[in-house]
Write an enzyme that holds these catalytic residues in place. Structure first.
Site, short mmCIF file in Angstrom:
data_model
loop_
_atom_site.label_atom_id
_atom_site.label_comp_id
_atom_site.label_asym_id
_atom_site.label_seq_id
_atom_site.Cartn_x
_atom_site.Cartn_y
_atom_site.Cartn_z
CG ASP A 216 -9.19 0.09 -1.44
OD1 ASP A 216 -8.72 -1.04 -1.65
OD2 ASP A 216 -8.98 1.06 -2.19
CD GLU A 265 -23.15 6.30 17.11
OE1 GLU A 265 -24.10 6.27 16.30
OE2 GLU A 265 -22.34 7.23 17.16
C1 BGC Z 1 -7.31 -2.74 -3.82
C2 BGC Z 1 -6.93 -2.80 -5.24
C3 BGC Z 1 -7.16 -1.43 -5.83
C4 BGC Z 1 -6.44 -0.34 -5.02
C5 BGC Z 1 -6.98 1.00 -5.34
C6 BGC Z 1 -6.25 -1.81 -3.31
O1 BGC Z 1 -5.79 -1.94 -2.16
O2 BGC Z 1 -7.28 -3.98 -3.17
O3 BGC Z 1 -7.62 -3.78 -5.95
O4 BGC Z 1 -6.65 -1.39 -7.13
O5 BGC Z 1 -6.65 -0.53 -3.67
O6 BGC Z 1 -8.25 1.16 -4.82
#
Ligand code: BGC
Length: 549
Positions: A216, A265
């Site tokens: 993310d 790994e």
């Molecule tokens: C996720 C979102 C989220 C944001 C903060 C994004 O890229 O896909 O759903 O609100 O990151 O974590």
């Protein structure tokens, strides 16, 4: 002595599974609810794994299910090694991973390294310990500007709207940085404890048996030294891709190099895919150099309008950008952050990816089906967002009082309406929440949801579900389809894309009007009706046809 002649060793034909994988995104809140509390859960996902196997995908990516106060639907993690009780237990996660593997499906989990929840143990202690403390150093705490520190330390804005800083209520009055909601404080990745912690979290889940991670905000971890002002740059759009001192800083790459070493790994080709919003395909390619992550989402493709020229350009750019780094291109049309593509394509192009207007639904669906066959014909890996295989539109008329997306509450002047693509999906024609679960649904489902359900579409050869199943089955029987690094463009009328790949041709009419074209071989699959007439055929508007030569 005459050398013993043997057939030359077969060329290495092994292609790593992820190079042409079709990966299905499950949004756990909205997929299937086993315990009847109106919220999807891991047991629900587990019960539907056979559906995903039959759909024909290779892997399942699960959005976060970790312990979280859910200020941002789980993208605010309080404990990276625990499951939120609303989703189940670690035992459920283990059972899910095992069952998926038994069915030949891989599991990719979401990793949220840019920020934690404000309920994370570290952040709670940081607040308590005060300025200069060891725990504060793991986040970005700063004194405010202004005479009494009453102004934020810099001019950054949160992606969800409003300032990217919140002042602590303690007597010290320091501020902390959050690129997203105030409940999502950003980690300070310059601090070694943060890097160590995430290496340990990676190992925890790899030991649990997961096949990979979706990273993310992979472009956000490192901030420019000194946290400089952006100086009145335009208001950010949600997950915008402008050059900013908090996005796409070169320092992030060292982090991914260390992660790649850990992934390597483990046996079984474990992977990581970057959610990296960058200004260009070339910048995105940096995240997938051979010693970094394996894939990166192609948001340029996701954002492209339904237009032949624009799509051809994005396809060419994406393939060209990946060539020097040797990573597969990826393709995606929808996810949990953008308006579903059946609704985007139902509206005039250029309106962006956050829409609240239903547009012409029949047109949107026709284009969405055509877009899917185009996407699945391209070389590389493709991502499917749950429910798109049912042709689901966005739910554009959710009343304000049921909305939960934090950006809806903070994004004055922005759209920020991500709830519309997160409505629980329909499994059955009738029944409580259309088979989602026995206890209703955390976001209300539209009255016509039953007609779009799996039950309604299964076995109907004209349905979108059966189109996806057929397309994925063809991809499996024609392994050349997802492989490779190039398409060979063929001559085609204006507004039509035609390309060849390894015994296969794809023709896409992006205009509203039918066009006549020479027959390309035998029809393998089509997103609409195709009428053949001798050596020519009529390709209807907004339709894709796959041919085998
Ligand atoms: C996720 C979102 C989220 C944001 C903060 C994004 O890229 O896909 O759903 O609100 O990151 O974590």
């Amino acid at each position: 002595m005459t050398p013993h002649l043997t057939a030359s060793a077969p060329a290495d034909t092994h292609t790593a599974w992820w190079q042409d994988a079709v990966i299905y995104q499950v949004y756990p809140r909205s997929f299937a609810d086993a315990d009847g509390d109106g919220m999807g859960d891991l047991e629900g996902v587990r019960s539907r794994l056979p559906y995903l196997r039959d759909l024909g995908v290779d892997a399942v990516w699960l959005s976060p299910f970790y312990a979280s106060p859910q200020a941002d639907a789980g993208y605010d993690v309080a404990d990276y090694r625990a499951i939120d009780p609303m989703f189940g237990t670690l035992h459920d996660a283990d059972a899910l991973i095992r069952d998926a593997h038994a069915l030949g499906l891989r599991i990719i989990v979401d990793l949220v390294p840019n920020h934690s929840s404000d309920q994370h143990e570290w952040f709670k202690r940081a607040l308590k310990e005060g300025p200069g403390s060891a725990l504060r150093a793991r986040y970005h705490f700063r004194p405010g500007r202004g005479e009494n520190g009453e102004l934020p330390p810099n001019d950054w804005e949160s992606i969800f709207g409003g300032p990217a800083w919140t002042r602590t209520s303690g007597p010290d009055g320091e501020w902390y940085l959050h690129l997203f909601a105030p409940e999502q404080p950003d980690f300070n990745w310059e601090h070694p404890a943060v890097a160590d912690e995430f290496r340990s979290i990676l190992r925890f889940w790899l030991d649990m048996g997961v096949d990979g991670f979706r990273v993310d905000v992979a472009h956000g971890l490192v901030k420019a030294a000194g946290l400089p002002d952006i100086g009145g740059a335009d208001q950010l759009k949600l997950l915008g891709n402008d050059v900013m001192p908090f996005f796409d800083q070169d320092g992030v790459h060292e982090i991914y190099r260390s992660w790649r070493r850990i992934l390597a790994e483990y046996p079984g080709e474990r992977i990581a895919v970057a959610e990296a919003w960058t200004p260009s395909a070339d910048r995105t390619a940096l995240y997938v150099r051979p010693d970094e992550l394996h894939q990166a989402f192609n948001f340029q493709y996701l954002g492209a309008p339904w237009d032949a020229e624009a799509l051809r350009e994005v396809i060419d750019d994406s393939l060209a950008a990946m060539l020097p780094v040797g990573a597969p291109a990826t393709w995606v049309l929808s996810n949990h952050d953008v308006t579903r593509h059946a609704t985007r394509f139902a509206n005039p192009s250029g309106l962006g990816t956050q829409l609240r207007t239903p547009g012409d639904r029949a047109l949107g669906l026709r284009r969405a089906r055509a877009a899917t066959l185009l996407m699945l014909a391209l070389p590389g890996s493709a991502y499917i967002y749950q429910g798109e295989e049912l042709g689901l539109p966005d739910v554009t008329d959710l009343p304000d009082e049921v909305r939960q997306d934090p950006s809806f509450f903070r994004a004055e002047g922005q759209d920020g309406f991500r709830d519309g693509c997160r409505v629980p999906i329909p499994w059955t024609v009738d029944g409580s929440s259309y088979g989602f679960g026995s206890g209703g649904s955390w976001l209300p489902q539209p009255a016509d949801w039953g007609k779009l359900s799996v039950e309604a579409q299964e076995g109907d050869s004209s349905s979108t579900l059966e189109l996806y199943r057929s397309a994925l089955a063809v991809r499996r029987t024609h392994p050349g389809l997802g492989r490779g690094t190039a398409v060979q463009w063929l001559e085609a009328p204006e507004g039509v894309l035609a390309f060849a790949r390894d015994g296969f041709v794809c023709t896409v009419n992006l205009t509203a009007d039918a066009v006549r074209m020479p027959v390309r071989g035998d029809v393998l699959l089509a997103s609409g009706e195709v009428v053949r007439d001798g050596s020519e055929f009529e390709l209807p508007g907004d339709t894709t046809v796959w041919w085998t030569m």
